[in-house]
Scaffold this motif. Structure first.
Motif, PDB file in Angstrom:
ATOM      1  N   THR A 167       0.671  -1.038  -0.025  1.00 41.43           N
ATOM      2  CA  THR A 167      -0.272   0.437  -0.278  1.00 41.43           C
ATOM      3  C   THR A 167       0.854   1.260   0.525  1.00 41.43           C
ATOM      4  OG1 THR A 167      -1.748  -1.029   1.549  1.00 41.43           O
ATOM      5  CG2 THR A 167      -1.605   1.473   0.585  1.00 41.43           C
ATOM      6  N   THR A 168       0.474   2.091  -0.937  1.00 40.71           N
ATOM      7  CA  THR A 168       1.259   3.267  -1.338  1.00 40.71           C
ATOM      8  C   THR A 168      -0.057   4.744  -0.096  1.00 40.71           C
ATOM      9  OG1 THR A 168       0.829   4.024  -3.421  1.00 40.71           O
ATOM     10  CG2 THR A 168       3.231   2.851  -2.023  1.00 40.71           C
ATOM     11  N   PHE A 169       0.498   5.495   0.006  1.00 38.34           N
ATOM     12  CA  PHE A 169      -0.307   7.004   0.300  1.00 38.34           C
ATOM     13  C   PHE A 169       0.633   7.881   0.321  1.00 38.34           C
ATOM     14  CE2 PHE A 169      -1.191  10.196   3.008  1.00 38.34           C
ATOM     15  CZ  PHE A 169      -2.882  10.353   3.404  1.00 38.34           C
ATOM     16  N   GLN A 170      -0.062   8.350  -0.580  1.00 42.81           N
ATOM     17  CA  GLN A 170       1.028  10.227  -0.998  1.00 42.81           C
ATOM     18  C   GLN A 170       0.034  11.598  -1.080  1.00 42.81           C
ATOM     19  OE1 GLN A 170       3.933  11.464  -4.631  1.00 42.81           O
ATOM     20  NE2 GLN A 170       1.542  10.723  -5.281  1.00 42.81           N
ATOM     21  N   PHE A 171       0.712  12.794   0.208  1.00 38.88           N
ATOM     22  CA  PHE A 171      -0.011  13.688  -0.419  1.00 38.88           C
ATOM     23  C   PHE A 171       0.939  14.445  -0.479  1.00 38.88           C
ATOM     24  CE2 PHE A 171      -0.999  17.291   2.015  1.00 38.88           C
ATOM     25  CZ  PHE A 171      -1.982  17.938   3.099  1.00 38.88           C
ATOM     26  N   LYS A 172       0.467  15.290  -1.693  1.00 40.66           N
ATOM     27  CA  LYS A 172       0.440  16.005  -1.836  1.00 40.66           C
ATOM     28  C   LYS A 172      -0.236  17.710  -1.452  1.00 40.66           C
ATOM     29  CE  LYS A 172       3.784  14.423  -6.261  1.00 40.66           C
ATOM     30  NZ  LYS A 172       3.401  14.957  -7.265  1.00 40.66           N
ATOM     31  N   HIS A 173       0.678  18.729  -1.139  1.00 45.63           N
ATOM     32  CA  HIS A 173      -0.831  19.848  -1.270  1.00 45.63           C
ATOM     33  C   HIS A 173       0.521  21.520  -2.366  1.00 45.63           C
ATOM     34  CE1 HIS A 173      -3.179  23.877   0.847  1.00 45.63           C
ATOM     35  NE2 HIS A 173      -2.331  23.884   0.608  1.00 45.63           N
ATOM     36  N   PHE A 174      -0.710  21.567  -2.929  1.00 46.96           N
ATOM     37  CA  PHE A 174      -0.083  23.026  -3.576  1.00 46.96           C
ATOM     38  C   PHE A 174      -0.550  24.548  -3.470  1.00 46.96           C
ATOM     39  CE2 PHE A 174      -0.275  19.345  -6.394  1.00 46.96           C
ATOM     40  CZ  PHE A 174       0.768  18.700  -7.134  1.00 46.96           C
ATOM     41  N   LEU A 175       0.698  24.695  -3.166  1.00 46.90           N
ATOM     42  CA  LEU A 175       0.188  26.489  -2.611  1.00 46.90           C
ATOM     43  C   LEU A 175       0.196  27.300  -4.335  1.00 46.90           C
ATOM     44  CD1 LEU A 175       1.912  25.441  -0.414  1.00 46.90           C
ATOM     45  CD2 LEU A 175       2.715  27.194   0.203  1.00 46.90           C
ATOM     46  N   LYS A 176      -0.358  28.410  -3.520  1.00 54.42           N
ATOM     47  CA  LYS A 176      -0.554  29.231  -4.738  1.00 54.42           C
ATOM     48  C   LYS A 176       0.887  29.818  -5.554  1.00 54.42           C
ATOM     49  CE  LYS A 176      -3.504  33.107  -6.042  1.00 54.42           C
ATOM     50  NZ  LYS A 176      -4.534  34.558  -6.011  1.00 54.42           N
ATOM     51  N   PRO A 177       0.793  29.549  -6.286  1.00 54.05           N
ATOM     52  CA  PRO A 177       2.185  30.298  -7.293  1.00 54.05           C
ATOM     53  C   PRO A 177       2.575  31.221  -6.587  1.00 54.05           C
ATOM     54  CG  PRO A 177       0.699  29.138  -8.937  1.00 54.05           C
ATOM     55  CD  PRO A 177      -0.339  29.137  -7.798  1.00 54.05           C
ATOM     56  N   PHE A 178       3.694  31.687  -6.964  1.00 55.39           N
ATOM     57  CA  PHE A 178       3.963  33.132  -6.461  1.00 55.39           C
ATOM     58  C   PHE A 178       3.838  33.793  -7.946  1.00 55.39           C
ATOM     59  CE2 PHE A 178       6.271  29.515  -3.980  1.00 55.39           C
ATOM     60  CZ  PHE A 178       5.899  30.545  -2.723  1.00 55.39           C
ATOM     61  N   ASN A 222       6.556  33.424 -16.059  1.00 52.40           N
ATOM     62  CA  ASN A 222       7.346  32.211 -15.452  1.00 52.40           C
ATOM     63  C   ASN A 222       6.716  32.285 -13.565  1.00 52.40           C
ATOM     64  OD1 ASN A 222       8.227  29.463 -16.621  1.00 52.40           O
ATOM     65  ND2 ASN A 222      10.208  30.966 -17.330  1.00 52.40           N
ATOM     66  N   ASN A 223       5.933  31.882 -13.172  1.00 55.20           N
ATOM     67  CA  ASN A 223       5.378  31.287 -11.547  1.00 55.20           C
ATOM     68  C   ASN A 223       5.765  30.719 -10.907  1.00 55.20           C
ATOM     69  OD1 ASN A 223       3.713  34.006 -11.839  1.00 55.20           O
ATOM     70  ND2 ASN A 223       2.159  34.048 -12.843  1.00 55.20           N
ATOM     71  N   PRO A 224       6.291  30.607  -9.753  1.00 55.12           N
ATOM     72  CA  PRO A 224       7.289  29.699  -9.314  1.00 55.12           C
ATOM     73  C   PRO A 224       5.713  29.214  -8.243  1.00 55.12           C
ATOM     74  CG  PRO A 224       8.774  31.033  -9.374  1.00 55.12           C
ATOM     75  CD  PRO A 224       7.582  31.213  -9.581  1.00 55.12           C
ATOM     76  N   GLN A 225       5.872  27.702  -8.040  1.00 58.94           N
ATOM     77  CA  GLN A 225       4.747  27.011  -7.039  1.00 58.94           C
ATOM     78  C   GLN A 225       5.178  26.033  -6.108  1.00 58.94           C
ATOM     79  OE1 GLN A 225       1.852  24.718  -8.721  1.00 58.94           O
ATOM     80  NE2 GLN A 225       0.522  25.337  -7.495  1.00 58.94           N
ATOM     81  N   LEU A 226       5.236  26.303  -4.538  1.00 55.97           N
ATOM     82  CA  LEU A 226       5.479  25.001  -3.910  1.00 55.97           C
ATOM     83  C   LEU A 226       4.552  24.291  -3.771  1.00 55.97           C
ATOM     84  CD1 LEU A 226       7.398  25.028  -1.889  1.00 55.97           C
ATOM     85  CD2 LEU A 226       6.347  26.690   0.139  1.00 55.97           C
ATOM     86  N   VAL A 227       4.947  22.852  -3.119  1.00 56.08           N
ATOM     87  CA  VAL A 227       4.782  21.695  -3.470  1.00 56.08           C
ATOM     88  C   VAL A 227       4.832  21.181  -1.918  1.00 56.08           C
ATOM     89  CG1 VAL A 227       3.661  19.533  -4.386  1.00 56.08           C
ATOM     90  CG2 VAL A 227       3.890  21.651  -5.906  1.00 56.08           C
ATOM     91  N   LEU A 228       4.497  20.446  -1.177  1.00 58.04           N
ATOM     92  CA  LEU A 228       4.838  19.923   0.255  1.00 58.04           C
ATOM     93  C   LEU A 228       4.099  18.415   0.283  1.00 58.04           C
ATOM     94  CD1 LEU A 228       3.364  22.632   2.584  1.00 58.04           C
ATOM     95  CD2 LEU A 228       6.016  22.117   1.436  1.00 58.04           C
ATOM     96  N   ILE A 229       5.238  18.031   0.076  1.00 56.32           N
ATOM     97  CA  ILE A 229       5.178  16.338  -0.159  1.00 56.32           C
ATOM     98  C   ILE A 229       5.077  15.556   0.671  1.00 56.32           C
ATOM     99  CG2 ILE A 229       5.777  14.434  -2.003  1.00 56.32           C
ATOM    100  CD1 ILE A 229       6.804  16.328  -3.677  1.00 56.32           C
ATOM    101  N   THR A 230       4.763  14.415   1.087  1.00 57.75           N
ATOM    102  CA  THR A 230       4.955  13.199   2.239  1.00 57.75           C
ATOM    103  C   THR A 230       4.015  11.988   1.770  1.00 57.75           C
ATOM    104  OG1 THR A 230       4.682  14.384   4.145  1.00 57.75           O
ATOM    105  CG2 THR A 230       3.903  11.939   3.985  1.00 57.75           C
ATOM    106  N   ARG A 231       5.220  11.023   1.539  1.00 52.63           N
ATOM    107  CA  ARG A 231       4.564   9.513   0.778  1.00 52.63           C
ATOM    108  C   ARG A 231       5.116   8.300   1.953  1.00 52.63           C
ATOM    109  NH1 ARG A 231       8.343  11.819  -3.574  1.00 52.63           N
ATOM    110  NH2 ARG A 231       6.591  12.961  -5.122  1.00 52.63           N
ATOM    111  N   PHE A 232       4.081   7.629   2.203  1.00 47.74           N
ATOM    112  CA  PHE A 232       4.225   6.406   3.063  1.00 47.74           C
ATOM    113  C   PHE A 232       4.029   4.935   2.182  1.00 47.74           C
ATOM    114  CE2 PHE A 232       1.983   3.606   5.829  1.00 47.74           C
ATOM    115  CZ  PHE A 232       2.716   2.980   6.318  1.00 47.74           C
ATOM    116  N   ALA A 233       4.696   3.503   2.344  1.00 52.20           N
ATOM    117  CA  ALA A 233       4.536   2.822   1.873  1.00 52.20           C
ATOM    118  C   ALA A 233       5.187   1.628   2.469  1.00 52.20           C
ATOM    119  CB  ALA A 233       5.463   2.558   0.917  1.00 52.20           C
TER     120      ALA A 233
END
Length: 423
Positions: free
Chosen positions: A329-340, A346-357
Motif C-alpha cells: 500500500t502506498t499513500f501520497q499527500f501533496k499540497h500545491f500552494l498558490k503560485p508566486f 514563469n510563476n514558481p509554485q511550492l508543493v509540500l510532499i509526504t509519502r508512505f509505503a
C-alpha cells in the motif's frame, strides 16, 4: 427615377457582397482558430495529426539504462480514416541492446452508443519489472518520462492480446483483456517453481479493469471524452494467470486498487492531492509481476551523483530494485500552494510532499539470483518541490526517515530537478 433605383440596387449589392466577404473572413478566422485548437489538443496529447494518421510522439526518442537511446516511429489512424475501425502500430530501436521492438494492432467499434471496441494486438517489446498498469488508464503523455531515465530492470515480452473496451455507465468505464506472453528477464533471475528454476516462462493472463469517476462529466457524442474532471476517481483491476492454458507456467491472481482525490481546492492553482494505491498478489508470482512502489533513486555514492529528474508520483529517496512486495500500500499527500507572482511567464509554485509505503512478501526465497528487501516496517519520505522556476524546470528536495532510515545522512537525501510544462 431609374437612375435612383439602379443606384439603390448597386448600393444594396455592394453591402451584400461586403457583408458576405466579412462573414467569410470571420468564418475563415473562426475555422482557423478551431483548427489551431484541435491541433494543439492533439499535440498536448502527444500526437502530430495528419489527414488520416496521427503520429505518436511517445516513440520519437526516449532513454533508459537498459536500452540507452530508444527511438522510433508510431501512431494510429484517425476518424477521417474511419470512425468504426482503427489501426495502430509502432517500431523502435534500442542503441544499447541493439534490438528492434514493435507492436501492431487494430480495433473495431462494435457498439457506438456504449463506445465498445474490440481490439487485437501483437507486441514484441520490453517492460519495467515490478510495474503495474491499469487497462482503463487514459492516455498520458509527457515530453519525457523522468523515471524512465534511470530504470535498468526490464524483461522482454512477446504478447498476443485481445481486448474489449466498454462504457458500462456514463461514469463507469470497463475493459477486459485476454493475453498470452513469452517472458524473458534481461537480468540474472530465476524462479523456483516446484524445485525447478525457471529463467524464462510463459504467462496466460485474463484481466478485468474498471474506472469510476462519479463527479466527472462525459460527452457521450464524443466517445465519452471527459469534459469536466471531478474527484475522487477510483480504479480497480483483477488479473488471473491461468496455468497450463496455452502452456502457461504460473497460476496466480492479483487485485489492484487506486483512489485519487483533490481537496481544499480554493482555485485552480491551490489544492491538496491524495493518492492511495494498493495491490495484492497471491500464488506463484515471478518478480516481473511483483510490486516495487515506484522508486526513483540511483545507487550512487554522493547526492550530486544521484542528481536526476524527479518523477510525478514516485518515491524519490527509494533506490531502484531495493524493495519488492507481493502485497503493498502506498499513500501520497501533496499540497500545491498558490503560485508566486514573480514574473509574467514563469510563476514558481511550492508543493509540500509526504509519502508512505507498506508491503511484505510471503516466500522471497523462491526468487533466485536477486537481492531485495520488503516494506514490512513502513517506508517514509517527505520534502518539497519548487516547480516552474525557469522554462518549466524546478527543484526538488526529499528526505527519507523512519524504519528504513540509512546510517549515512546523505544517503537519505534526494536532490533533483523537476520539469512541468502544459500546453
Amino acid at each position: 427615377m431609374l437612375k435612383h433605383c439602379l443606384l439603390c440596387i448597386a448600393i444594396v449589392c455592394f453591402n451584400i457582397i461586403n457583408a458576405q466577404s466579412s462573414l467569410k473572413e470571420e468564418t475563415t478566422v473562426e475555422q482557423d482558430s478551431t483548427k489551431k485548437a484541435v491541433f494543439l489538443k492533439h499535440l498536448g496529447n502527444g500526437y502530430l495529426p495528419t489527414k488520416y494518421f496521427n503520429f505518436d510522439l511517445r516513440y520519437l526518442i526516449k532513454f533508459n539504462q537498459y536500452e540507452g537511446i530508444r527511438t522510433g516511429i508510431g501512431g494510429v489512424t484517425n476518424k477521417a480514416f474511419s470512425e468504426s475501425f482503427r489501426i495502430n502500430a509502432y517500431s523502435v530501436y534500442g542503441f544499447n541492446d541493439h534490438r528492434f521492438k514493435y507492436s501492431i494492432g487494430g480495433g473495431l467499434k462494435i457498439a457506438p452508443k456504449t463506445n465498445t471496441w474490440l481490439n487485437i494486438s501483437y507486441t514484441d517489446d520490453v517492460q519495467e519489472t515490478g510495474s503495474t498498469k491499469f487497462l482503463t488508464d487514459g492516455r498520458f503523455f509527457q515530453f519525457f518520462e523522468p523515471r524512465l531515465l534511470n530504470i535498468d530492470l526490464f524483461h522482454k515480452h512477446i504478447t498476443k492480446a485481445v481486448n474489449l473496451e466498454h462504457q458500462l455507465f456514463n461514469k463507469l468505464t470497463s475493459e477486459v483483456e485476454f493475453s498470452v506472453s513469452k517472458i524473458e528477464p534481461t537480468y540474472s533471475y530465476s524462479y523456483n517453481l516446484n524445485n525447478t528454476s525457471l529463467t524464462k516462462f510463459r504467462l496466460t493472463m485474463a484481466k478485468a479493469s474498471f474506472q469510476w469517476s462519479p463527479f466527472s462529466s462525459f460527452n457521450s457524442e464524443n466517445d465519452y471524452a471527459e469534459t469536466v474532471v471531478g474527484y475522487p476517481k477510483f480504479s480497480l483491476q483483477y488479473s488471473k494467470s491461468l496455468r497450463n492454458a496455452f502452456n502457461s507456467d504460473f497460476s496466480f491472481s492479483k487485485i489492484d486498487f487506486r483512489a485519487l482525490h483533490r481537496l481544499f481546492v480554493t482555485d485552480n492553482d491551490s489544492f491538496s492531492e491524495i493518492t492511495l494505491v494498493a495491490g495484492l498478489a497471491n500464488g506463484n508470482v515471478p518478480i516481473t509481476h511483483m510490486y516495487h512502489a515506484y522508486p526513483n533513486n540511483i545507487t550512487k555514492q554522493t547526492i550530486m551523483q544521484r542528481f536526476s529528474v524527479a518523477g510525478l508520483n514516485s518515491f524519490e529517496t527509494m533506490y531502484f530494485n531495493e524493495f519488492f512486495s507481493d502485497k503493498f500500500t502506498t499513500f501520497q499527500f501533496k499540497h500545491f500552494l498558490k503560485p508566486f507572482d514573480v514574473y509574467k511567464r514563469n510563476n514558481p509554485q511550492l508543493v509540500l510532499i509526504t509519502r508512505f509505503a507498506l508491503g511484505d512478501m510471503e516466500q522471497p526465497e523462491k526468487h533466485e539470483n536477486i537481492n531485495f528487501n520488503t516494506l514490512d516496517k513502513g517506508y517514509l519520505e517527505s520534502g518539497f518541490e519548487i516547480n516552474k522556476l525557469l522554462f518549466g524546470f524546478g527543484l526538488s528536495f526529499t528526505y527519507r526517515y523512519g524504519a528504513y532510515h540509512l546510517p549515512s545522512f546523505t544517503d537519505n537525501v534526494a536532490f533533483k530537478f523537476t520539469f512541468n510544462i502544459t500546453m
